[in-house]
Scaffold this active site. Structure first.
Site, PDB file in Angstrom:
ATOM      1  N   SER A  81      43.341  55.173  -0.094  1.00  0.00           N
ATOM      2  CA  SER A  81      44.369  55.641  -1.022  1.00  0.00           C
ATOM      3  C   SER A  81      44.173  57.115  -1.350  1.00  0.00           C
ATOM      4  CB  SER A  81      44.345  54.840  -2.321  1.00  0.00           C
ATOM      5  OG  SER A  81      45.298  55.395  -3.221  1.00  0.00           O
ATOM      6  N   GLY A  82      45.281  57.782  -1.547  1.00  0.00           N
ATOM      7  CA  GLY A  82      45.219  59.201  -1.925  1.00  0.00           C
ATOM      8  C   GLY A  82      46.275  60.018  -1.218  1.00  0.00           C
ATOM      9  N   HIS A 100      45.219  47.486  -5.591  1.00  0.00           N
ATOM     10  CA  HIS A 100      45.304  48.865  -6.098  1.00  0.00           C
ATOM     11  C   HIS A 100      46.778  49.290  -6.151  1.00  0.00           C
ATOM     12  CE1 HIS A 100      46.052  53.094  -5.150  1.00  0.00           C
ATOM     13  NE2 HIS A 100      44.975  53.400  -5.839  1.00  0.00           N
ATOM     14  N   ASN A 101      47.501  49.023  -5.088  1.00  0.00           N
ATOM     15  CA  ASN A 101      48.908  49.416  -5.039  1.00  0.00           C
ATOM     16  C   ASN A 101      49.749  48.631  -6.045  1.00  0.00           C
ATOM     17  OD1 ASN A 101      47.929  50.903  -2.905  1.00  0.00           O
ATOM     18  ND2 ASN A 101      49.722  50.575  -1.620  1.00  0.00           N
ATOM     19  N   GLU A 141      49.254  50.215  -9.217  1.00  0.00           N
ATOM     20  CA  GLU A 141      49.993  51.501  -9.160  1.00  0.00           C
ATOM     21  C   GLU A 141      51.484  51.274  -9.527  1.00  0.00           C
ATOM     22  OE1 GLU A 141      49.310  53.674  -5.407  1.00  0.00           O
ATOM     23  OE2 GLU A 141      51.467  53.947  -5.317  1.00  0.00           O
ATOM     24  N   ALA A 153      49.330  61.273  13.072  1.00  0.00           N
ATOM     25  CA  ALA A 153      50.439  61.547  12.140  1.00  0.00           C
ATOM     26  C   ALA A 153      49.812  62.129  10.854  1.00  0.00           C
ATOM     27  CB  ALA A 153      51.231  60.278  11.891  1.00  0.00           C
ATOM     28  N   ASN A 167      47.598  50.671   6.206  1.00  0.00           N
ATOM     29  CA  ASN A 167      47.925  49.756   5.104  1.00  0.00           C
ATOM     30  C   ASN A 167      48.216  48.371   5.656  1.00  0.00           C
ATOM     31  OD1 ASN A 167      47.646  51.043   2.675  1.00  0.00           O
ATOM     32  ND2 ASN A 167      49.709  51.908   2.687  1.00  0.00           N
ATOM     33  N   LYS A 208      42.777  47.118  -1.609  1.00  0.00           N
ATOM     34  CA  LYS A 208      43.759  48.218  -1.520  1.00  0.00           C
ATOM     35  C   LYS A 208      45.147  47.706  -1.922  1.00  0.00           C
ATOM     36  CE  LYS A 208      45.970  51.988  -0.675  1.00  0.00           C
ATOM     37  NZ  LYS A 208      47.041  52.072   0.218  1.00  0.00           N
ATOM     38  N   GLY A 221      46.239  60.397   9.696  1.00  0.00           N
ATOM     39  CA  GLY A 221      45.161  60.513  10.686  1.00  0.00           C
ATOM     40  C   GLY A 221      44.721  61.956  10.897  1.00  0.00           C
TER      41      GLY A 221
HETATM   42  P1  NBP Z   1      52.756  56.316  10.365  1.00  0.00           P
HETATM   43  O1  NBP Z   1      52.584  55.081   9.563  1.00  0.00           O
HETATM   44  O2  NBP Z   1      54.056  57.008  10.327  1.00  0.00           O
HETATM   45  O3  NBP Z   1      52.397  55.957  11.895  1.00  0.00           O
HETATM   46  C1  NBP Z   1      52.515  56.932  12.908  1.00  0.00           C
HETATM   47  C2  NBP Z   1      51.376  56.810  13.875  1.00  0.00           C
HETATM   48  O4  NBP Z   1      51.353  55.510  14.481  1.00  0.00           O
HETATM   49  C3  NBP Z   1      51.528  57.823  15.002  1.00  0.00           C
HETATM   50  O5  NBP Z   1      50.260  58.282  15.359  1.00  0.00           O
HETATM   51  C4  NBP Z   1      52.168  56.979  16.110  1.00  0.00           C
HETATM   52  O6  NBP Z   1      51.969  57.488  17.404  1.00  0.00           O
HETATM   53  C5  NBP Z   1      51.387  55.699  15.926  1.00  0.00           C
HETATM   54  N1  NBP Z   1      51.972  54.566  16.644  1.00  0.00           N
HETATM   55  C6  NBP Z   1      53.130  53.921  16.434  1.00  0.00           C
HETATM   56 BR1  NBP Z   1      54.395  54.373  15.200  1.00  0.00          BR
HETATM   57  N2  NBP Z   1      53.333  52.909  17.288  1.00  0.00           N
HETATM   58  C7  NBP Z   1      52.233  52.905  18.069  1.00  0.00           C
HETATM   59  C8  NBP Z   1      51.839  52.083  19.150  1.00  0.00           C
HETATM   60  N3  NBP Z   1      52.590  51.053  19.542  1.00  0.00           N
HETATM   61  N4  NBP Z   1      50.662  52.362  19.756  1.00  0.00           N
HETATM   62  C9  NBP Z   1      49.897  53.389  19.328  1.00  0.00           C
HETATM   63  N5  NBP Z   1      50.227  54.207  18.295  1.00  0.00           N
HETATM   64  C10 NBP Z   1      51.386  53.959  17.675  1.00  0.00           C
HETATM   65  O7  NBP Z   1      51.594  57.382  10.024  1.00  0.00           O
HETATM   66  P2  NBP Z   1      50.945  57.807   8.614  1.00  0.00           P
HETATM   67  O8  NBP Z   1      51.968  58.008   7.558  1.00  0.00           O
HETATM   68  O9  NBP Z   1      50.011  58.900   8.959  1.00  0.00           O
HETATM   69  O10 NBP Z   1      50.099  56.524   8.191  1.00  0.00           O
HETATM   70  C11 NBP Z   1      49.072  55.977   9.002  1.00  0.00           C
HETATM   71  C12 NBP Z   1      48.573  54.696   8.379  1.00  0.00           C
HETATM   72  O11 NBP Z   1      48.003  55.001   7.089  1.00  0.00           O
HETATM   73  C13 NBP Z   1      49.664  53.667   8.111  1.00  0.00           C
HETATM   74  O12 NBP Z   1      49.160  52.386   8.320  1.00  0.00           O
HETATM   75  C14 NBP Z   1      50.001  53.878   6.660  1.00  0.00           C
HETATM   76  O13 NBP Z   1      50.547  52.737   6.059  1.00  0.00           O
HETATM   77  C15 NBP Z   1      48.628  54.214   6.098  1.00  0.00           C
HETATM   78  N6  NBP Z   1      48.630  54.972   4.850  1.00  0.00           N
HETATM   79  C16 NBP Z   1      49.526  55.941   4.622  1.00  0.00           C
HETATM   80  C17 NBP Z   1      49.492  56.667   3.429  1.00  0.00           C
HETATM   81  C18 NBP Z   1      50.470  57.760   3.181  1.00  0.00           C
HETATM   82  O14 NBP Z   1      50.448  58.319   2.059  1.00  0.00           O
HETATM   83  N7  NBP Z   1      51.300  58.132   4.144  1.00  0.00           N
HETATM   84  C19 NBP Z   1      48.509  56.397   2.488  1.00  0.00           C
HETATM   85  C20 NBP Z   1      47.580  55.422   2.771  1.00  0.00           C
HETATM   86  C21 NBP Z   1      47.643  54.707   3.957  1.00  0.00           C
HETATM   87  P3  NBP Z   1      53.112  58.418  18.077  1.00  0.00           P
HETATM   88  O15 NBP Z   1      52.905  59.790  17.528  1.00  0.00           O
HETATM   89  O16 NBP Z   1      52.841  58.319  19.513  1.00  0.00           O
HETATM   90  O17 NBP Z   1      54.446  57.836  17.680  1.00  0.00           O
END
Ligand code: NBP
Length: 482
Positions: free
Chosen positions: A135-136, A192-193, A196, A18, A109, A189, A21
Site C-alpha cells: 500500500s502507498g 487495510h483497504n 481505508e 507499469a 492486489n 492488505k 513496478g
Molecule cells: P496495472 O495493474 O495497470 O498492470 C499493468 C502491468 O501488467 C503491465 O506491466 C502489463 O504489461 C502487465 N500485464 C498485463 Br495488463 N497483462 C499481462 C499478461 N497477460 N502477462 C504479463 N504481464 C501482463 O499496473 P499498476 O497500476 O502498476 O499495478 C500493478 C499491481 O499493483 C496491480 O496488481 C495493482 O492492483 C497493484 N497495486 C496498485 C496500486 C496503485 O496505486 N496503482 C497500489 C497497490 C497495488 P504490458 O505493459 O505488457 O501491458
C-alpha cells in the site's frame, strides 16, 4: 541472445514496469540492490532505462529467459502486474525457468484465495510463493510503501531483508513484517483497504455536517488541517485539507463542488465485506462505506428517490464551535470502530485459516507508507502488544477516550438524523458500539420468531439444552437436545 556478463548479477528482479513496478524497482535500485527488470512489452522497460537508468544498478531484459538468468540464486522475483489472469499468466511464464528454493512474490492486489491457490501450486513445485500486499500508491512504491508479505516463513529470511529495506520506516522500524502463511498478507492488505473505505466515508460525513452548518470548503480545509495536529493526525485528513482548498481552474469554484458525487471502487472494499460475511464478523461500518459508494453511483435510484421523498433539510445548532468539536470527536470514535472491525476480521480470519496473525504487527506496519497511516495506529499497535485484546474497543486508553467522546458522538448522530443529513458510517459505528456493549440483544426475540415459523429452536438463559415451543399445538415447551 543472452548477455553472459549479466548472468547471476541481480539481487532481485521486478516483473511489470507499469506505475507500481517501475517505481518499486527504482526504490530497490536507490537502496543499493542490483535490480533486474522485465515487462511483457519491452517498450516500458526501455522507457524506465531511458528515464531512470542512471539512478542505480538496473539489469534490463527483453526476454523472460534472460531476465531469470540475470538473477542470483535463490532467485527473488517481485511481480507487479495486473491482478487476476495476468498474474497467473506471468506465473506460468516464470515457473518453468525457476529452480527449487527460488522465491516468487506477487505484489499486486490479488484476492487472498487466489494467493492461497497459487501458493499451494508452487509449493508442489518446490518453489516459494509470497503474496505481498503493498500500500502507498505510486509515491509509496518509490519512497517506501507499507508491505504485508505472507507465505512460507522459511523464505522470508531470503526476501524479508530486502522488503524491509525498501519499505517505509516509522521511527527506524520497517513497515514490513511476515504476516502469516499462504494468503495472510493479501488478506491483511484487503482489510487495510476496507478500513481505508471507512476512513474516507467518515471524513466525507464530517465534511457534509460542516457544510450543513454553513462552513465553506476553505474554512473546512482549515478545520481539517487543525484536526490533523491532534488525535486525528493521518494522511487522509492531511490530504482532505488539500483537496478542499483546491480551486477549479475553469470555473474558479472549489474543485470539490465541481466533482461529480459518484464514488468509484476497484473491489477490495467489497471483498472485505464479502469475507466479513463469510466469516460472520460484524464489519457493518466498513460495509456501510462500500454501500455508500454504491448509493452515490446509482443515478437512477437517486433521481427517482429525489423526486419522490421528502425530509428535513439543514442543521440548526446553537453553538457552532461546540458542534464542530463534536464532529471531530465523532470522527475519531467512528474511525476507532472501523479499525476495531477490520482488526477483528483479521483476528478471526487468522483463526479460521490457521495464520496465527499478530494483530499488533499489522497495526505497526500501517504506521507509515500506506494510505491509512495515522498517529492512532501507534497507540493501537502498542495496545495490542501490551494486552490480550479480543476487540480494540476494550483497550485501556481507547475505551477511556471513547467514553469521554461518546456524548459528542451521540449528539452528532442525533442532530444529523433530525436534520436529514445521511451519516451511515457515524451511526452504524455508534450502533456497533452500543450493540457490542449491550448485556442483552434483540436476538432473543429473533430466536423466538425463528422457532415460531421454522421450528429453528432456541437455547435458554437459565438451563442448558436446546428447546422448541409447540406454537401450533398447546404451546408447551419441549427439550430437543439435552
Ligand atoms: P496495472 O495493474 O495497470 O498492470 C499493468 C502491468 O501488467 C503491465 O506491466 C502489463 O504489461 C502487465 N500485464 C498485463 Br495488463 N497483462 C499481462 C499478461 N497477460 N502477462 C504479463 N504481464 C501482463 O499496473 P499498476 O497500476 O502498476 O499495478 C500493478 C499491481 O499493483 C496491480 O496488481 C495493482 O492492483 C497493484 N497495486 C496498485 C496500486 C496503485 O496505486 N496503482 C497500489 C497497490 C497495488 P504490458 O505493459 O505488457 O501491458
Amino acid at each position: 541472445m543472452t548477455d553472459d556478463s549479466k548472468v547471476g548479477t541481480a539481487d532481485i528482479g521486478v516483473v511489470g514496469m507499469a506505475v507500481m513496478g517501475s517505481n518499486l524497482a527504482r526504490n530497490m535500485a536507490h537502496k543499493g540492490f542490483t535490480t533486474a527488470i522485465f515487462n511483457r512489452t519491452f517498450a516500458k522497460t526501455k522507457d524506465v532505462m531511458d528515464e531512470h537508468g542512471s539512478e542505480g544498478d538496473f539489469v534490463p531484459s527483453e526476454t523472460v529467459e534472460e531476465f531469470v538468468a540475470s538473477l542470483k540464486k535463490p532467485r527473488r522475483i517481485v511481480m507487479m502486474v495486473k491482478a487476476g489472469p495476468a498474474t497467473d499468466a506471468t506465473i506460468d511464464q516464470l515457473t518453468p525457468l525457476l529452480e527449487e528454493g527460488d522465491i516468487l512474490v506477487d505484489g499486486g492486489n490479488s484476492f487472498f484465495q487466489d494467493t492461497r491457490r497459487r501458493e499451494a501450486k508452487l509449493r508442489d513445485m518446490n518453489l516459494n510463493f509470497i503474496g505481498c500486499g503493498i500500500s502507498g500508491g505510486e509515491t509509496g512504491a518509490l519512497e517506501g510503501p507499507s508491505m504485508m508479505p505472507g507465505g512460507p516463513k522459511e523464505s522470508y529470511e531470503h526476501i524479508g531483508p530486502i522488503l524491509e529495506k525498501i519499505s517505509a520506516q516509522y521511527e527506524g522500524e520497517p513497515c514490513c513484517t511476515w504476516i502469516g502463511t499462504d494468503g495472510a498478507g493479501h488478506f491483511v492488505k484487503m482489510v487495510h483497504n476496507g478500513i481505508e473505505y471507512a476512513d474516507m466515508q467518515f471524513i466525507g460525513e464530517a465534511y457534509e455536517l460542516l457544510k450543513g452548518i454553513g462552513v465553506t470548503p476553505d474554512e473546512a480545509a482549515d478545520i481539517f488541517a487543525n484536526w490533523n495536529e491532534g488525535d486525528l493526525d493521518s494522511f487522509l485528513i492531511e490530504i482532505t485539507s488539500e483537496v478542499l482548498r483546491q480551486k477549479d481552474a475553469e470555473t474558479g469554484k472549489p474543485l470539490v463542488d465541481v466533482i461529480l458525487d459518484a464514488a468509484g471502487m476497484k473491489g477490495t472494499g467489497t471483498w472485505t465485506v464479502q469475507e466479513a460475511l463469510n466469516l460472520g464478523v460484524p464489519a457493518a461500518s466498513i460495509a456501510e462505506s462500500v454501500f455508500s459508494r454504491a448509493v452515490s453511483s446509482s443515478p437512477e435510484l437517486r433521481e427517482h428517490a429525489q423526486a419522490a421523498l421528502e425530509g428535513p433539510n439543514g442543521i440548526k445548532v446553537d453553538d457552532r464551535e461546540q458542534f464542530i468539536d463534536d464532529i471531530r470527536r465523532a470522527l475519531w470514535c467512528a474511525k476507532v470502530v472501523a479499525y476495531a472491525q477490520g482488526l477483528d476480521e483479521i483476528r478471526v480470519a487468522g483463526q479460521e485459516y490457521g495464520w496465527d496473525i499478530d494483530v499488533a504487527a499489522c497495526a505497526r506496519i500501517w504506521r507509515a507508507g500506506c494510505i491509512i497511516r495515522a498517529k492512532l495506529l501507534d497507540r493501537i499497535s502498542n495496545e495490542y502488544a501490551a494486552n490480550n485484546l479480543v476487540t480494540l474497543l476494550e483497550a485501556p486508553s481507547i475505551k477511556a477516550e471513547l467514553a469521554a467522546c461518546q456524548d459528542s458522538w451521540r449528539r452528532v448522530v442525533a442532530r444529523a438524523t433530525e436534520a436529514g443529513v445521511p451519516i451511515p458510517g457515524f451511526s452504524s459505528a455508534l450502533s456497533y458500539y452500543d450493540m457490542v456493549r449491550a448485556p442483552r440483544l434483540n436476538a432473543a426475540l429473533t430466536q423466538g420468531l425463528r422457532d415460531f415459523f421454522g421450528s429453528h429452536t432456541y437455547k435458554r438463559v437459565d438451563k442448558p439444552g436446546v428447546f422448541h415451543t409447540l406454537w401450533s399445538g398447546d404451546r408447551s415447551e419441549v427439550e430437543i437436545e439435552a
